[in-house]
Every structure is written in structure tokens, then in C-alpha cells.
Design a protein around this motif. Sequence first.
Motif, mmCIF file in Angstrom:
data_model
loop_
_atom_site.group_PDB
_atom_site.id
_atom_site.type_symbol
_atom_site.label_atom_id
_atom_site.label_comp_id
_atom_site.label_asym_id
_atom_site.label_seq_id
_atom_site.Cartn_x
_atom_site.Cartn_y
_atom_site.Cartn_z
ATOM 1 N N ASP A 117 36.415 48.211 20.812
ATOM 2 C CA ASP A 117 37.203 47.398 21.816
ATOM 3 C C ASP A 117 38.087 46.747 22.656
ATOM 4 N N GLN A 118 37.538 45.957 23.459
ATOM 5 C CA GLN A 118 37.234 45.858 25.287
ATOM 6 C C GLN A 118 38.528 44.596 24.865
ATOM 7 N N PRO A 119 39.943 44.584 25.846
ATOM 8 C CA PRO A 119 40.495 43.903 25.543
ATOM 9 C C PRO A 119 40.295 42.409 25.635
ATOM 10 N N GLU A 120 41.034 42.131 25.323
ATOM 11 C CA GLU A 120 40.890 40.039 25.648
ATOM 12 C C GLU A 120 41.026 40.075 27.550
ATOM 13 N N LEU A 121 40.210 39.561 28.032
ATOM 14 C CA LEU A 121 40.309 39.575 29.738
ATOM 15 C C LEU A 121 41.258 37.537 29.457
ATOM 16 N N LEU A 122 42.510 37.986 29.589
ATOM 17 C CA LEU A 122 42.417 36.360 29.992
ATOM 18 C C LEU A 122 42.566 35.137 31.443
ATOM 19 N N TYR A 123 42.019 36.301 32.843
ATOM 20 C CA TYR A 123 41.999 35.419 34.083
ATOM 21 C C TYR A 123 40.904 36.051 34.598
ATOM 22 N N GLY A 124 39.820 35.392 34.822
ATOM 23 C CA GLY A 124 38.736 35.577 35.640
ATOM 24 C C GLY A 124 39.749 36.309 37.205
ATOM 25 N N PRO A 125 38.336 36.880 37.389
ATOM 26 C CA PRO A 125 38.706 36.925 39.051
ATOM 27 C C PRO A 125 38.503 36.140 40.120
ATOM 28 N N ALA A 126 38.055 35.049 40.077
ATOM 29 C CA ALA A 126 38.697 34.163 40.971
ATOM 30 C C ALA A 126 39.740 33.213 40.428
ATOM 31 N N GLN A 127 40.479 33.766 39.022
ATOM 32 C CA GLN A 127 41.528 32.877 39.850
ATOM 33 C C GLN A 127 42.440 33.160 39.754
ATOM 34 N N LEU A 128 42.603 34.976 40.182
ATOM 35 C CA LEU A 128 43.393 35.909 40.359
ATOM 36 C C LEU A 128 43.605 35.614 42.261
ATOM 37 N N ASP A 129 44.951 35.473 42.574
ATOM 38 C CA ASP A 129 45.427 36.035 43.505
ATOM 39 C C ASP A 129 45.641 37.193 44.269
ATOM 40 N N PRO A 130 44.223 37.858 45.405
ATOM 41 C CA PRO A 130 44.666 38.971 45.878
ATOM 42 C C PRO A 130 46.014 39.847 46.739
ATOM 43 N N GLN A 131 46.322 38.012 47.175
ATOM 44 C CA GLN A 131 47.818 38.417 47.996
ATOM 45 C C GLN A 131 48.668 38.761 47.039
ATOM 46 N N SER A 132 49.063 38.563 45.795
ATOM 47 C CA SER A 132 50.325 37.922 44.749
ATOM 48 C C SER A 132 50.481 38.871 43.700
#
Length: 163
Positions: A3-18
Motif C-alpha cells: 500500500d502506498q500512503p495517501e498523498l495529501l498535497y501535490g507538489p504544486a501546493q507545497l511551498d519549497p521555501q517553507s
Amino acid sequence: MGDQPELLYGPAQLDPQSLAVSWDGFHTIFGVKHGDYYKLMLLIEDYSENRLLSLTTGPGNDRFPTLAPAKSFLAFISDRDGHPKLYGLPIDRPELIAFPGGARPIPLFPGPGEERAPAFSEHGLAFLSNIMGTWDLWVLEGPDYSSPRRVIAGVDPNSPVSW
């Protein structure tokens, strides 16, 4: 494959500076795009369960988080009042911050200037501010980070603060 863990947020939603991780690895603060703004989330990991809490809500971007060494306090930069300012949030009791609407951040360095690059150490909370007309390195000291001290005048605002 399992089983793969559920992805809550996609890469476009994540802030790479935070992104901030506690020294023991059990607390992770990360930024997520909610509508037009970046907000901060807290992931608390322990051996029995993981909890995901929304730390900030409302208008304005909340970014560049840093955790105090004891994991009891979070500092970050927010433009919720129109300019990038330094805010703090006690996070030592997650059950108190998990109410609808999120927690209530505390302005840490009131005044007309802007702040950047917060960083904690055992000495206090360091950050850059232009409140005196130039970018200077400041430290907030004391148990509640309420005693400001200007440490170095005239620093490069694009340099990261480190101890």
C-alpha cells in the motif's frame, strides 16, 4: 508493491521555501498553498500516530518557519498586515491550536520595518530587519523572545541568518 500512503498535497501546493524540522525529527512545519496564500501546517510524528494540524489561516502569506530548540515556539514571516513581519506562535500544546480558524500568531517585532530570515538557536531568535533604515541583524532574547537587541548593523538582506 504494498500500500502506498495517501498523498495529501501535490507538489504544486507545497511551498519549497517553507520547511522546518525539529532537532529530534518528530515535528515538521511545512507551507501549503491554500487559495491565493501560503499557510503553515504542523505534522507531529510519534511512534503510535501522526497528526496533521493547520497552524495559520486567513489572508496573507505565512512562510519561512523556524522552530525553537525546545519545539515549544514557532517563528515565521507573514505579510498578513501588508508587509513582511516577524510572527510567533506557541506550539507546545497542539490541542490548543487545532481549533477552527487556526491559531492566533503574535507579532514579535512591531514597527514600520520589514523582517526576513528568522533562525533560532539556544541564544534566542535571530532575524534581519530594516526598522532603522538599513538591514541589520537583530536577536530577540528572553523566555518569551521579547527583548530585542541589534547585533550587527548594515548586513546583506539576501544572506541567510545562521548561528
